[in-house]
Design a protein around this motif. Structure first.
Motif, PDB file in Angstrom:
ATOM      1  N   GLN A   8       0.859  -1.182   0.000  1.00 38.15           N
ATOM      2  CA  GLN A   8       0.000   0.000   0.000  1.00 38.15           C
ATOM      3  C   GLN A   8       0.898   1.235   0.000  1.00 38.15           C
ATOM      4  O   GLN A   8       2.062   1.152   0.394  1.00 38.15           O
ATOM      5  N   PRO A   9       0.366   2.404  -0.382  1.00 35.02           N
ATOM      6  CA  PRO A   9       1.196   3.613  -0.384  1.00 35.02           C
ATOM      7  C   PRO A   9       1.800   3.944   0.984  1.00 35.02           C
ATOM      8  O   PRO A   9       2.916   4.447   1.063  1.00 35.02           O
ATOM      9  N   ASP A  10       1.062   3.656   2.061  1.00 34.72           N
ATOM     10  CA  ASP A  10       1.526   4.003   3.409  1.00 34.72           C
ATOM     11  C   ASP A  10       2.021   2.805   4.208  1.00 34.72           C
ATOM     12  O   ASP A  10       2.268   2.900   5.402  1.00 34.72           O
ATOM     13  N   GLY A  11       2.158   1.661   3.568  1.00 30.59           N
ATOM     14  CA  GLY A  11       2.603   0.475   4.298  1.00 30.59           C
ATOM     15  C   GLY A  11       2.248  -0.781   3.542  1.00 30.59           C
ATOM     16  O   GLY A  11       2.518  -0.904   2.358  1.00 30.59           O
ATOM     17  N   THR A  13      -0.680  -4.367   3.492  1.00 26.27           N
ATOM     18  CA  THR A  13      -1.801  -5.157   3.996  1.00 26.27           C
ATOM     19  C   THR A  13      -1.416  -6.619   3.838  1.00 26.27           C
ATOM     20  O   THR A  13      -0.904  -7.020   2.794  1.00 26.27           O
ATOM     21  N   GLY A  41       6.039  -0.389   5.379  1.00 27.61           N
ATOM     22  CA  GLY A  41       5.961   1.013   5.770  1.00 27.61           C
ATOM     23  C   GLY A  41       5.388   1.185   7.163  1.00 27.61           C
ATOM     24  O   GLY A  41       5.296   0.225   7.931  1.00 27.61           O
ATOM     25  N   PRO A  42       4.966   2.404   7.490  1.00 29.45           N
ATOM     26  CA  PRO A  42       4.525   2.699   8.854  1.00 29.45           C
ATOM     27  C   PRO A  42       3.195   2.052   9.256  1.00 29.45           C
ATOM     28  O   PRO A  42       2.953   1.825  10.422  1.00 29.45           O
ATOM     29  N   GLN A  43       2.352   1.726   8.277  1.00 32.51           N
ATOM     30  CA  GLN A  43       1.035   1.176   8.582  1.00 32.51           C
ATOM     31  C   GLN A  43       0.944  -0.268   8.099  1.00 32.51           C
ATOM     32  O   GLN A  43       1.155  -0.542   6.917  1.00 32.51           O
ATOM     33  N   THR A  45      -1.767  -3.412   7.952  1.00 36.53           N
ATOM     34  CA  THR A  45      -3.149  -3.844   8.129  1.00 36.53           C
ATOM     35  C   THR A  45      -3.199  -5.353   7.986  1.00 36.53           C
ATOM     36  O   THR A  45      -2.683  -5.905   7.010  1.00 36.53           O
ATOM     37  N   ARG A  73       5.481   2.213  14.120  1.00 37.62           N
ATOM     38  CA  ARG A  73       4.645   1.477  13.160  1.00 37.62           C
ATOM     39  C   ARG A  73       3.364   1.054  13.860  1.00 37.62           C
ATOM     40  O   ARG A  73       3.365   0.766  15.048  1.00 37.62           O
ATOM     41  N   THR A  74       2.276   1.032  13.110  1.00 33.59           N
ATOM     42  CA  THR A  74       0.988   0.683  13.695  1.00 33.59           C
ATOM     43  C   THR A  74       0.407  -0.565  13.029  1.00 33.59           C
ATOM     44  O   THR A  74       0.674  -0.835  11.862  1.00 33.59           O
TER      45      THR A  74
END
Length: 111
Positions: A8-11, A13, A41-43, A45, A73-74
């Protein structure tokens, strides 16, 4: 162990393509996901929409993944089926973990 990595652009999945997340695969699941998140990345899912059954071993694996997240990171859980969501609610882990509710427009009209 069937997992699909979706950048994904921000992390990233990680889609769990297993009907059951139980003692039989919990350790392999935890180890596989940990290695997948190492380069993301940082995210992150975790898409559990394909999981119909989650036992205490599966729950423990998800919690271990959450605890192992690198600083900054979440981890977000998504796509919980009613049975899986109930496990998180009964154990009150839904108050600890970030769970993204499903968009009702995307749910299966038969289920």
């Amino acid at each position: 162990m069937q997992l699909t990595l979706l950048p994904q652009p921000d992390g990233l999945t990680i889609r769990v393509d297993e009907k059951r997340l139980d003692a039989a695969i919990a350790t392999a699941f935890k180890d596989s996901v940990r290695s997948m998140i190492a380069g993301g990345g940082p995210q992150v899912t975790l898409d559990l929409s394909g999981v119909d059954f989650l036992d205490s071993s599966g729950l423990g694996a998800v919690i271990a993944i959450y605890k192992a997240m690198p600083a900054g990171r979440t981890l977000t859980l998504a796509g919980l089926t009613p049975n899986v969501e109930r496990v998180f609610q009964l154990t009150r882990m839904d108050t600890v973990l970030t769970i993204r509710k499903a968009d009702p427009r995307q749910q299966d009209p038969q289920g």
